[in-house]
Write a protein that holds these residues in place. Structure first.
Motif, mmCIF file in Angstrom:
data_model
loop_
_atom_site.group_PDB
_atom_site.id
_atom_site.type_symbol
_atom_site.label_atom_id
_atom_site.label_comp_id
_atom_site.label_asym_id
_atom_site.label_seq_id
_atom_site.Cartn_x
_atom_site.Cartn_y
_atom_site.Cartn_z
ATOM 1 N N GLY A 189 0.797 -1.336 0.055
ATOM 2 C CA GLY A 189 -0.046 0.047 -0.042
ATOM 3 C C GLY A 189 0.764 1.216 0.076
ATOM 4 O O GLY A 189 1.897 1.300 -0.512
ATOM 5 N N PRO A 190 0.268 2.417 0.671
ATOM 6 C CA PRO A 190 0.795 3.752 0.692
ATOM 7 C C PRO A 190 2.441 3.606 1.393
ATOM 8 O O PRO A 190 2.612 2.782 2.257
ATOM 9 N N ARG A 198 -3.571 14.151 0.463
ATOM 10 C CA ARG A 198 -3.984 13.004 0.402
ATOM 11 C C ARG A 198 -4.634 12.912 -0.681
ATOM 12 O O ARG A 198 -5.605 13.572 -1.037
ATOM 13 N N VAL A 199 -4.453 11.798 -1.647
ATOM 14 C CA VAL A 199 -5.313 11.620 -2.707
ATOM 15 C C VAL A 199 -5.874 9.885 -2.976
ATOM 16 O O VAL A 199 -4.917 9.125 -2.301
ATOM 17 N N ALA A 200 -7.162 10.090 -3.237
ATOM 18 C CA ALA A 200 -7.657 8.511 -3.723
ATOM 19 C C ALA A 200 -7.539 8.332 -5.119
ATOM 20 O O ALA A 200 -8.182 9.076 -5.884
ATOM 21 N N VAL A 219 1.299 6.697 -8.738
ATOM 22 C CA VAL A 219 1.939 6.522 -7.262
ATOM 23 C C VAL A 219 3.211 7.129 -7.115
ATOM 24 O O VAL A 219 3.239 7.900 -6.209
ATOM 25 N N ARG A 220 4.247 6.830 -7.966
ATOM 26 C CA ARG A 220 5.607 7.139 -7.514
ATOM 27 C C ARG A 220 5.766 8.749 -7.625
ATOM 28 O O ARG A 220 6.324 9.513 -6.725
ATOM 29 N N VAL A 221 5.016 9.277 -8.627
ATOM 30 C CA VAL A 221 5.077 10.857 -8.960
ATOM 31 C C VAL A 221 4.521 11.612 -7.641
ATOM 32 O O VAL A 221 4.992 12.382 -7.115
ATOM 33 N N PHE A 222 3.110 10.915 -7.274
ATOM 34 C CA PHE A 222 2.555 11.823 -6.162
ATOM 35 C C PHE A 222 3.368 11.470 -4.867
ATOM 36 O O PHE A 222 3.315 12.562 -4.042
ATOM 37 N N GLU A 223 3.807 10.285 -4.774
ATOM 38 C CA GLU A 223 4.813 9.894 -3.259
ATOM 39 C C GLU A 223 5.960 10.903 -3.377
ATOM 40 O O GLU A 223 6.329 11.314 -2.439
ATOM 41 N N GLU A 224 6.475 10.965 -4.399
ATOM 42 C CA GLU A 224 7.614 11.996 -4.669
ATOM 43 C C GLU A 224 7.176 13.482 -4.079
ATOM 44 O O GLU A 224 7.905 14.124 -3.656
ATOM 45 N N GLY A 226 5.232 13.799 -1.898
ATOM 46 C CA GLY A 226 4.760 14.055 -0.268
ATOM 47 C C GLY A 226 3.428 13.523 -0.210
ATOM 48 O O GLY A 226 2.619 13.781 0.916
ATOM 49 N N TYR A 227 2.575 13.124 -1.226
ATOM 50 C CA TYR A 227 1.290 12.752 -1.170
ATOM 51 C C TYR A 227 0.872 11.163 -0.474
ATOM 52 O O TYR A 227 1.717 10.478 -0.829
ATOM 53 N N GLU A 228 0.102 11.222 0.336
ATOM 54 C CA GLU A 228 -0.456 9.938 0.676
ATOM 55 C C GLU A 228 -1.626 9.363 -0.067
ATOM 56 O O GLU A 228 -2.511 9.887 -0.435
ATOM 57 N N VAL A 229 -1.063 8.219 -1.005
ATOM 58 C CA VAL A 229 -1.930 7.892 -2.061
ATOM 59 C C VAL A 229 -2.763 6.682 -1.352
ATOM 60 O O VAL A 229 -2.115 5.866 -0.772
ATOM 61 N N VAL A 230 -4.169 6.424 -1.486
ATOM 62 C CA VAL A 230 -4.769 5.276 -1.429
ATOM 63 C C VAL A 230 -5.704 4.846 -2.689
ATOM 64 O O VAL A 230 -5.629 5.710 -3.620
ATOM 65 N N VAL A 231 -5.856 3.538 -2.704
ATOM 66 C CA VAL A 231 -6.464 2.851 -3.778
ATOM 67 C C VAL A 231 -7.628 2.429 -3.223
ATOM 68 O O VAL A 231 -7.638 1.133 -2.959
ATOM 69 N N PRO A 232 -9.005 3.160 -3.464
ATOM 70 C CA PRO A 232 -10.196 2.449 -2.819
ATOM 71 C C PRO A 232 -10.815 1.302 -3.755
ATOM 72 O O PRO A 232 -10.448 1.273 -4.843
ATOM 73 N N ARG A 233 -11.672 0.264 -2.892
ATOM 74 C CA ARG A 233 -12.329 -0.488 -3.891
ATOM 75 C C ARG A 233 -13.174 0.643 -5.072
ATOM 76 O O ARG A 233 -13.676 1.549 -4.795
#
Ligand code: SF4
Ligand code: SF4
Length: 432
Positions: A189-190, A198-200, A219-224, A226-233
């Motif tokens: 996960g994140p 924070r982004v979904a 995911v990699r770009v947003f984490e770069e 500093g974003y917390e990324v979640v992947v909802p159902r």
């Protein structure tokens, strides 16, 4: 007899008391916003890529306000030409009067399919299969190598064309050996936790099953940054369902998506999508067509992923020091990006990056429009629409294409043989 034989009387005629005729029996005008502004206009017809190459297609004005007027008293059936509209939504973008064209088209198409199309017809079965690509992909991706082998077989493709009317001219899009969601689970996960950023991620079907590299780049770009990324159902965004008049299927998918995303909005997440048709669907088609709790909030807080970064981060600043290996791209803006005002963003973003040459290949539609170009009877139309784009791609310096839409990407590859990338992949190369 001529008037000369009946000389006009010079005496004023005595009239009965004037009795107005009631045109609208229930006394209500019931006109949808802007629908009456188009008596003397046909701007939308001049922008329709289908009308441009198909003389039998009456165009968006007929499919929208005119057909709607004809149907007001329910004594006229929906014209079957509504099934030839590709749902590119260029007419929505072109209308100067705010007529809700695509909403009218989607509603009419839904009504046509519900009431006039035989549920046993080959067209209905084929369209239902194409519209529910996500369901098919979920099964196929359980055994990706076998599915790719079977679906890539030319005999199976010809059988699909004969039995279902799915064109054998196109190569079946291969399933990845590991879906994006499998990758996401396996990495745990994140990797970044944040209270503020924070982004979904709404990955949609294609990034999950076919091009997980796009989702991973996202995911990699947003984490770069500093974003917390979640992947909802999530389920399919509904785009292929709207285009095929399967509104019940679309509403079922939308209710899952809206419910999951609404919960996350309450926890401070915004919604981002890497496919411009997915973001378009969540932003525009959902609130136009359905009444679901939280639907307006989801629409108001959904963004295309590059758009989101451009709003919240200094992306130009981050790219100013970046350099990548020499690459030239032929960029095509998908119609659904255009409708969201995002048609120039990739070119604007990358044109100054060291090593990158970006060329916009013009404003023509790619012609595939999701499932449209997969239909045997629409294949030629789809390729005729795409001709301008293919030519411009060939004329451009690069031999790699770029676009945000997965099906435009299929058409670009099909028409030119070029490899096609998503802008997020170049962003990942430049920043991560
Ligand atoms: S562009 Fe808008 S106003 Fe003009 S004809 Fe089309 S729907 Fe009517
Ligand atoms: S959505 Fe596209 S294909 Fe359909 S009427 Fe509008 S411009 Fe034409």
């Amino acid at each position: 007899m001529s008037d000369a034989e009946f000389p006009q009387s010079t005496e004023p005629t005595v009239q009965d008391d004037f009795e107005p005729v009631s045109v609208f029996e229930d006394g209500e005008m019931d006109l949808r916003p802007g629908a009456d502004n188009c008596y003397k206009c046909s701007v939308c017809d001049t922008t329709c890529p289908v009308a441009e190459v198909d003389d039998d297609f009456p165009g968006p004005k007929f499919q929208g306000p005119e057909q709607w007027r004809l149907k007001r008293k329910d004594d006229v059936e929906v014209d079957d030409s509504i099934m030839s509209c590709s749902n590119c939504m260029r007419c929505d973008d072109a209308c100067p009067s705010g007529v809700p064209l695509s909403q009218m088209h989607n509603t009419a198409r839904g009504e046509y399919v519900d009431e006039q199309m035989s549920k046993l017809s080959r067209e209905y079965v084929r369209n239902r299969i194409l519209a529910n690509y996500g369901t098919l992909a979920r099964l196929g991706s359980k055994v990706p190598r076998l599915t790719n082998l079977v679906m890539g077989n030319s005999l199976v493709q010809r059988l699909n064309e004969k039995l279902l009317g799915i064109t054998a001219e196109r190569d079946f899009p291969a399933f990845a050996t590991r879906t994006f969601r499998e990758w996401w689970r396996e990495r745990g996960g994140p990797q970044v936790q944040s209270e503020d950023k924070r982004v979904a991620y709404f990955h949609g079907c294609y990034s999950n099953y076919n091009t997980p590299e796009v989702g991973k780049a996202m995911v990699r770009v947003f984490e770069e940054f500093g974003y917390e990324v979640v992947v909802p159902r999530q389920r399919c965004s509904g785009t292929p369902m709207f285009a095929n008049g399967m509104l019940d299927d679309a509403e079922r998918a939308a209710s899952v998506n809206v419910s999951e995303l609404s919960d996350l909005l309450e926890e401070g997440y915004d919604v981002i999508a890497s496919c411009t048709s997915c973001s378009m669907s969540l932003r525009q088609e959902y609130p136009e067509l359905f009444q679901l709790s939280g639907i307006e909030e989801v629409a108001a807080n959904t963004y295309e992923s590059l758009e989101y970064l451009r709003i919240h981060e200094d992306l130009d600043g981050a790219l100013a020091d970046a350099a990548v290996d020499e690459q030239a791209f032929a960029y095509h803006a998908p119609c659904h990006a255009r409708n969201q005002g995002l048609d120039r963003q990739a070119v604007e973003l990358f044109r100054e990056v060291d090593g990158v040459e970006m060329e916009d290949v013009g404003d023509s539609c790619s012609g595939i429009s999701g499932t449209y170009g997969w239909k045997e009877e629409k294949y030629e139309t789809s390729m005729k629409i795409g001709e301008d784009m293919f030519e411009h791609m060939h004329d451009a310096a690069g031999e790699v294409g770029m676009t945000e839409c997965p099906t435009c990407s299929m058409q670009m590859e099909h028409g030119t043989g070029y490899e096609i990338k998503h802008p997020l992949q170049l962003l990942e190369e430049a920043l991560c």
